[in-house]
Scaffold this active site. Structure first.
Site, PDB file in Angstrom:
ATOM      1  N   LYS A  80       0.705  -0.990  -0.472  1.00 21.71           N
ATOM      2  CA  LYS A  80       0.217  -0.392   0.065  1.00 21.71           C
ATOM      3  C   LYS A  80       1.072   1.217   0.281  1.00 21.71           C
ATOM      4  O   LYS A  80       1.753   1.092   1.227  1.00 21.71           O
ATOM      5  CB  LYS A  80      -0.792  -0.147   1.096  1.00 21.71           C
ATOM      6  CG  LYS A  80      -2.093   1.514   1.872  1.00 21.71           C
ATOM      7  CD  LYS A  80      -2.653   0.663   2.467  1.00 21.71           C
ATOM      8  CE  LYS A  80      -2.923   1.906   3.465  1.00 21.71           C
ATOM      9  NZ  LYS A  80      -1.447   3.460   3.199  1.00 21.71           N
ATOM     10  N   ASP A 113      -3.253   4.647  -1.808  1.00 18.64           N
ATOM     11  CA  ASP A 113      -4.480   4.556  -0.721  1.00 18.64           C
ATOM     12  C   ASP A 113      -4.061   6.361  -0.701  1.00 18.64           C
ATOM     13  O   ASP A 113      -3.346   7.249  -0.130  1.00 18.64           O
ATOM     14  CB  ASP A 113      -3.803   4.172   0.165  1.00 18.64           C
ATOM     15  CG  ASP A 113      -4.572   4.345   1.200  1.00 18.64           C
ATOM     16  OD1 ASP A 113      -6.528   4.737   1.240  1.00 18.64           O
ATOM     17  OD2 ASP A 113      -4.965   4.281   2.962  1.00 18.64           O
ATOM     18  N   LYS A 156      -7.592   8.061  -0.727  1.00 16.43           N
ATOM     19  CA  LYS A 156      -8.560   8.408  -0.147  1.00 16.43           C
ATOM     20  C   LYS A 156      -9.278   9.597  -0.236  1.00 16.43           C
ATOM     21  O   LYS A 156      -9.524  10.463  -0.157  1.00 16.43           O
ATOM     22  CB  LYS A 156      -8.438   9.072   1.640  1.00 16.43           C
ATOM     23  CG  LYS A 156      -7.618   7.428   2.404  1.00 16.43           C
ATOM     24  CD  LYS A 156      -8.232   7.630   3.639  1.00 16.43           C
ATOM     25  CE  LYS A 156      -7.601   6.694   4.182  1.00 16.43           C
ATOM     26  NZ  LYS A 156      -6.091   6.373   4.082  1.00 16.43           N
ATOM     27  N   LEU A 157      -9.462  10.156  -1.946  1.00 12.72           N
ATOM     28  CA  LEU A 157      -9.821  10.790  -2.657  1.00 12.72           C
ATOM     29  C   LEU A 157     -11.084  11.308  -2.144  1.00 12.72           C
ATOM     30  O   LEU A 157     -12.052  10.648  -1.534  1.00 12.72           O
ATOM     31  CB  LEU A 157      -9.940  10.475  -4.206  1.00 12.72           C
ATOM     32  CG  LEU A 157      -8.878   9.909  -4.463  1.00 12.72           C
ATOM     33  CD1 LEU A 157      -8.799   9.736  -6.383  1.00 12.72           C
ATOM     34  CD2 LEU A 157      -7.634  10.853  -4.505  1.00 12.72           C
ATOM     35  N   GLY A 174     -17.480  15.411  -7.974  1.00 11.14           N
ATOM     36  CA  GLY A 174     -18.008  14.383  -8.975  1.00 11.14           C
ATOM     37  C   GLY A 174     -16.863  13.627  -9.831  1.00 11.14           C
ATOM     38  O   GLY A 174     -16.504  13.182 -10.886  1.00 11.14           O
ATOM     39  N   THR A 200     -13.866  15.826 -10.489  1.00  7.65           N
ATOM     40  CA  THR A 200     -12.890  15.973 -10.508  1.00  7.65           C
ATOM     41  C   THR A 200     -12.412  14.601 -10.322  1.00  7.65           C
ATOM     42  O   THR A 200     -11.550  14.393 -10.263  1.00  7.65           O
ATOM     43  CB  THR A 200     -13.033  16.646  -9.054  1.00  7.65           C
ATOM     44  OG1 THR A 200     -13.194  17.520  -9.672  1.00  7.65           O
ATOM     45  CG2 THR A 200     -11.086  17.001  -9.283  1.00  7.65           C
ATOM     46  N   GLN A 254      -3.775   3.955  16.795  1.00 10.90           N
ATOM     47  CA  GLN A 254      -4.931   2.658  16.224  1.00 10.90           C
ATOM     48  C   GLN A 254      -5.868   3.218  16.981  1.00 10.90           C
ATOM     49  O   GLN A 254      -5.885   2.744  17.966  1.00 10.90           O
ATOM     50  CB  GLN A 254      -4.965   1.571  15.017  1.00 10.90           C
ATOM     51  CG  GLN A 254      -3.702   2.106  14.009  1.00 10.90           C
ATOM     52  CD  GLN A 254      -4.722   2.599  13.064  1.00 10.90           C
ATOM     53  OE1 GLN A 254      -6.417   2.826  13.298  1.00 10.90           O
ATOM     54  NE2 GLN A 254      -3.946   2.562  11.865  1.00 10.90           N
ATOM     55  N   ARG A 305       3.286  -0.021  10.632  1.00  6.93           N
ATOM     56  CA  ARG A 305       4.111   0.230  11.551  1.00  6.93           C
ATOM     57  C   ARG A 305       4.978  -1.355  12.066  1.00  6.93           C
ATOM     58  O   ARG A 305       5.928  -1.216  12.056  1.00  6.93           O
ATOM     59  CB  ARG A 305       3.419   1.214  13.329  1.00  6.93           C
ATOM     60  CG  ARG A 305       4.042   2.510  12.280  1.00  6.93           C
ATOM     61  CD  ARG A 305       2.683   3.692  13.034  1.00  6.93           C
ATOM     62  NE  ARG A 305       1.446   3.918  12.446  1.00  6.93           N
ATOM     63  CZ  ARG A 305       0.364   3.782  13.178  1.00  6.93           C
ATOM     64  NH1 ARG A 305       1.219   5.081  14.637  1.00  6.93           N
ATOM     65  NH2 ARG A 305      -1.044   3.780  13.124  1.00  6.93           N
TER      66      ARG A 305
HETATM   67  O1  C5P Z   1       0.954   1.559  10.618  1.00  6.64           O
HETATM   68  P1  C5P Z   1      -0.481   1.598  10.488  1.00  6.64           P
HETATM   69  O2  C5P Z   1      -0.467  -0.171  11.064  1.00  6.64           O
HETATM   70  O3  C5P Z   1      -1.878   1.913  11.658  1.00  6.64           O
HETATM   71  O4  C5P Z   1      -0.410   1.355   9.258  1.00  6.64           O
HETATM   72  C1  C5P Z   1      -2.213   1.549   8.818  1.00  6.64           C
HETATM   73  C2  C5P Z   1      -2.424   1.615   7.729  1.00  6.64           C
HETATM   74  O5  C5P Z   1      -4.037   1.581   7.328  1.00  6.64           O
HETATM   75  C3  C5P Z   1      -1.917   3.851   6.955  1.00  6.64           C
HETATM   76  O6  C5P Z   1      -1.206   3.977   6.030  1.00  6.64           O
HETATM   77  C4  C5P Z   1      -2.964   4.603   6.979  1.00  6.64           C
HETATM   78  O7  C5P Z   1      -3.578   5.574   6.616  1.00  6.64           O
HETATM   79  C5  C5P Z   1      -3.944   3.201   6.497  1.00  6.64           C
HETATM   80  N1  C5P Z   1      -5.465   3.116   6.461  1.00  6.64           N
HETATM   81  C6  C5P Z   1      -6.063   3.250   7.922  1.00  6.64           C
HETATM   82  N2  C5P Z   1      -7.292   3.289   8.094  1.00  6.64           N
HETATM   83  C7  C5P Z   1      -8.179   3.467   7.371  1.00  6.64           C
HETATM   84  C8  C5P Z   1      -7.614   3.224   6.225  1.00  6.64           C
HETATM   85  C9  C5P Z   1      -5.895   3.297   5.724  1.00  6.64           C
HETATM   86  O8  C5P Z   1      -5.109   2.931   9.134  1.00  6.64           O
HETATM   87  N3  C5P Z   1      -9.280   3.736   7.621  1.00  6.64           N
END
Ligand code: C5P
Length: 230
Positions: A33, A61, A63-64, A68, A70, A188, A209
């Site tokens: 990703k 990823d 996240k646009l 519509g 654009t 998270q 991470r």
């Molecule tokens: O480091 P970690 O495992 O928390 O990374 C999670 C990845 O998933 C990050 O790149 C974050 O931007 C992405 N992400 C997220 N939640 C979402 C969509 C994407 O954590 N709803």
């Protein structure tokens, strides 16, 4: 063959660091990703190189979110690159425009329900309507599927509930917010272990991470893969 249920988030500063990490992970990881943080650091060039030189699958990823017309133009442009997944926000007008932009290309459009880093207090601050998080996520997922999304991004804690929606049949569920037992949560808030996320109906887990900041990223990835196999 690699187990593409694991997608590694290349949230490192630039394409060079991304390539180095991908080389360290070697044949153990087949799906990457690339996110917004890498965009100005050569993210699209890295996507191209990982795909064409190394045969990896790519999840862009972005996240646009926009009007519509654009979104459709942006997605049509991105669909020229050989990408596998692209994210947009799950608002139905955005999803519909993205599907239009991707038409004729294999790139799958995944809709973001509610970011896994947010809790109810964050939704209040963002003036998102009242309601429990799981209900809001289910409603947003259902609307995104109705608008044509090929899949959704959701917290693993919501995977089972989304999998049970009739609209989710044949669609993908991709879950970030995955933490092997004992690893740091970071920002998270709604997390589960890799095995639990898959057991609850996720098709892919996204892990950042716990892999890229590990002393030995390859060992960290392989531990997750063996948890999935077990
Ligand atoms: O480091 P970690 O495992 O928390 O990374 C999670 C990845 O998933 C990050 O790149 C974050 O931007 C992405 N992400 C997220 N939640 C979402 C969509 C994407 O954590 N709803």
């Amino acid at each position: 063959m690699t187990d593409d249920r694991l997608i590694v988030a290349l949230d490192v500063p630039n394409a060079l660091a991304g390539l180095k990490l991908a080389e360290q992970l070697g044949t153990s990881v087949g799906f990457y990703k690339i996110g917004l943080g890498m965009l100005t650091g050569g993210g699209l060039a890295l996507a191209n190189e990982l795909k064409s030189e190394h045969g990896k699958r790519i999840f862009l990823d972005m996240k646009l979110f926009d009007i519509g017309a654009t979104i459709e133009a942006a997605v049509r442009g991105l669909a020229q690159f050989d990408l596998d997944f692209l994210t947009v926000h799950g608002d139905p007008h955005v999803v519909r425009a993205a599907k239009e932009g991707a038409s004729g290309k294999p790139m799958k459009i995944l809709a973001v329900t509610i970011l896994t880093s947010l809790d109810r207090a964050d939704l209040d601050a963002g003036m998102i309507k009242a309601g429990d998080m799981p209900d809001l996520v289910a409603e947003r997922a259902g609307r995104a599927f109705d608008a044509g999304a090929d899949g959704v991004i959701a917290s693993p804690q919501e995977a089972a509930m989304i999998r049970a929606l009739p609209e989710a049949a044949g669609r993908l569920i991709v879950t970030p917010g995955v933490r092997p037992a004992g690893s740091a949560l970071g920002d998270q808030k709604r997390v589960a272990t890799p095995a639990q996320a898959i057991a609850d109906g996720a098709d892919h887990i996204v892990v950042g991470r716990p892999i890229w900041s590990a002393q030995d990223p390859r060992a960290a990835a392989e531990a997750i893969l063996s948890e999935l196999r077990g």
